[in-house]
Every structure is written in C-alpha cells, then in structure tokens.
Write an enzyme that holds these catalytic residues in place. Structure first.
Site, PDB file in Angstrom:
ATOM      1  N   GLY A  57       0.901  -1.756   0.299  1.00 11.57           N
ATOM      2  CA  GLY A  57      -0.189   0.149   0.173  1.00 11.57           C
ATOM      3  C   GLY A  57       0.927   1.467   0.138  1.00 11.57           C
ATOM      4  CG  LEU A  58       2.490   3.295   3.167  1.00 11.51           C
ATOM      5  CD1 LEU A  58       3.546   2.935   3.498  1.00 11.51           C
ATOM      6  CD2 LEU A  58       1.811   4.187   4.034  1.00 11.51           C
ATOM      7  CB  CYS A  59       1.112   3.344  -3.987  1.00 12.41           C
ATOM      8  SG  CYS A  59      -0.322   2.200  -4.130  1.00 12.41           S
ATOM      9  N   GLY A  60      -1.745   6.053  -2.621  1.00  7.58           N
ATOM     10  CA  GLY A  60      -2.626   6.706  -2.418  1.00  7.58           C
ATOM     11  C   GLY A  60      -3.805   5.734  -3.406  1.00  7.58           C
TER      12      GLY A  60
ATOM     13  CB  ALA B  19      -0.077   5.478  -7.217  1.00  4.42           C
TER      14      ALA B  19
END
Length: 292
Positions: free
Chosen positions: A89-92, A247
């Site tokens: 994750g951590l990609c908007g 992203a």
C-alpha cells in the site's frame, strides 16, 4: 488541552514521520524511472503482437481451423476477471481504483445474470475484493517475494488461465490493470484476453496485404495466442509497477507536505502555550511581590 511536554513529543514524532515519507518518496522516484522505461518498452511489442494476431485472424475468419482461444466457447455465461494490483500500500488510490473498476464490472455482470469468477494477482486487490466477492475468488497469485517482475511470472499466470479455460471453467476472460500515463495519472483499464479480441485499430489500419502462411494460419494462431496472453499479462504487470511507483511518489510527496504543515501548527500551538505559561508565572510573581 495537551501539556507542553505532550506537544513537544508530538512535534518530534511528526518530524520523524516526515523523514520517513521523504525517504520513501526518493526511493519511489528512483524506482519509477526504471519501471517507466520497462513499461514503455513493452508497449510496442504487445501492440505489434496484437496487430499480427488481427492479421492472421482475418485470414482464418470463422473457419473450423481457428483455435478455441480465439473463437471462445460460443457462450458468455461464465466470466473470469483477472485483477492485477500492487502487493503493498502507501500509494494513494492506485489499488482502490483498479479494485473499484473490477467491482463495478462484476456487479454489472451479476445483474445481467452471469456467473463471475475472480483471479487476484496481488495482495491489495484480494484484500479489497474479498469483502464483497470472497465466494467468487477462485484463484490468487502473490508476487510479494518477486523483487523485479519478469516474463516468467506473467507466463505462469497465463498458463494457469489457459489451463482453467481448457477445463471449461469460464467462457470469457478479462484482464484489469492500471495503464501508466504520468506520475499523477494512472488509468484503470480492462482488456479481453479470451476469446482473443482483435484490436480494432489494428484491424482497420489501411488495406491488408495478402500473406501466405506456412504452416497454416490456424496452427500459427495455436502457438501465438497463448504467447500473446502471457505478453499482455506481462505488459499489465509492468504498467502496474510503473503506476504504483508514480502513485507512491505522489502520495509520499503529499504526506511530506502535510507533515510540514502539521509541524508548523503544532509549533505555533506550543509557542503560544509556552508564552501563556510564562505570562501566567510572571503575573503570579508580580502579584506576590505586591502583596508583600
């Protein structure tokens, strides 16, 4: 109201978080260049492969020699959705956009009375879809341990899909991924893999030349279509990696700026509270001196 010590600890915590997001942004920016080059390099080959297939498919037409992967089963009752997302994750909103696009497509098919099966490639897509479509997920592939996506990973997924088709588990297969446009723009895309759909642009591109095939066109398609499925999946995985890094870079940049704004607000609050405390102590000292 938090004490001065609490505010000081919170400022230190946010500053530490800001350092982490800044480092993650720099790492994503470094990986993005390589991922973008790989995705852009894969596009001409996959597009040309589609054009060649379209040309041979025109020669075969609806002949009996055409392979089942091109003609399909003649039905469209059972649909397999191959949803490719990132492992982390951590990609908007990168992963949620692909999952939402696939979810909307699945809902339309179910509303039309079709049977939907889902093949998840990537952990985040599985996590998003299992809440609503847990019973529809029939296969899952995890690429978390793969440091750099290679053709062998896509080929393994392609072979698994073809094996499922040969067993009669579905009629139509659609690939979902995010096409990389720029750092701030990734477009969720759906592409039909089975039956092999000839690209409209390739089919309509000028007058077609007459080719002679050796062996016959049907035998060539038997070999080319499975390879094309793996090529298209490989391209989707490369596009996803580039989109994920773009992203992530954008999301970490926003997080770093937000952390900076929060630090400024907390520092202002800390200074005001400290000044108020000093003023209060001065008033108490002056009042005590006057009482004496």
């Amino acid at each position: 109201m938090p004490s001065l010590k609490d505010l000081k600890n919170r400022i230190a915590s946010v500053k530490a978080t800001q350092k982490i997001t800044k480092a993650m942004k720099m790492v994503a920016a470094a990986k993005l260049r390589r991922a973008q080059e790989a995705a852009e390099a894969a596009r001409p080959y996959s597009q040309r492969m589609g054009a060649v297939l379209a040309n041979i498919a025109q020669a075969v037409g609806s002949d009996d020699s055409a392979p089942r992967l091109m003609t399909g089963t003649g039905q469209d009752n059972v649909h397999l959705l191959i949803v490719c997302t990132a492992e982390r994750g951590l990609c908007g909103g990168f992963n949620s956009q692909i999952a939402r696009f696939a979810r909307d497509h699945a809902r339309k098919l179910l509303a039309a009375g079709k049977t939907v099966k889902i093949f998840c490639v990537g952990k985040k897509g599985y996590d998003s879809l299992r809440r609503e479509f847990g019973a529809n997920i029939v296969e899952r592939t995890d690429l978390r341990e793969v440091k750099r996506v290679g053709f062998e990973n896509a080929d393994a997924i392609g072979r698994k899909v073809i094996s499922m088709f040969n067993k009669g588990e579905f009629d139509v297969a659609t690939l979902f991924y995010s096409e990389f446009k720029s750092v701030i723009s990734q477009v969720p895309t759906a592409q039909q893999l089975i039956p092999a759909a000839a690209p409209a642009a390739a089919a309509a591109a000028g007058p077609a030349a007459v080719y002679e095939y050796e062996p016959d066109a049907g035998a060539i398609l038997e070999d080319l279509i499975p390879r094309n499925i793996s090529v298209q999946i490989f391209r989707a995985l490369l596009e996803n990696v580039a989109g994920e890094m773009g992203a992530k870079m954008s999301a970490m940049d926003n997080a770093t700026r937000n952390a900076g704004e929060m630090i400024n607000k907390l520092t202002l609050s800390y200074n005001r509270q400290r000044q108020a405390q000093i003023t209060k102590e001065l008033i108490e000292i002056i009042s005590g001196a006057e009482a004496l």
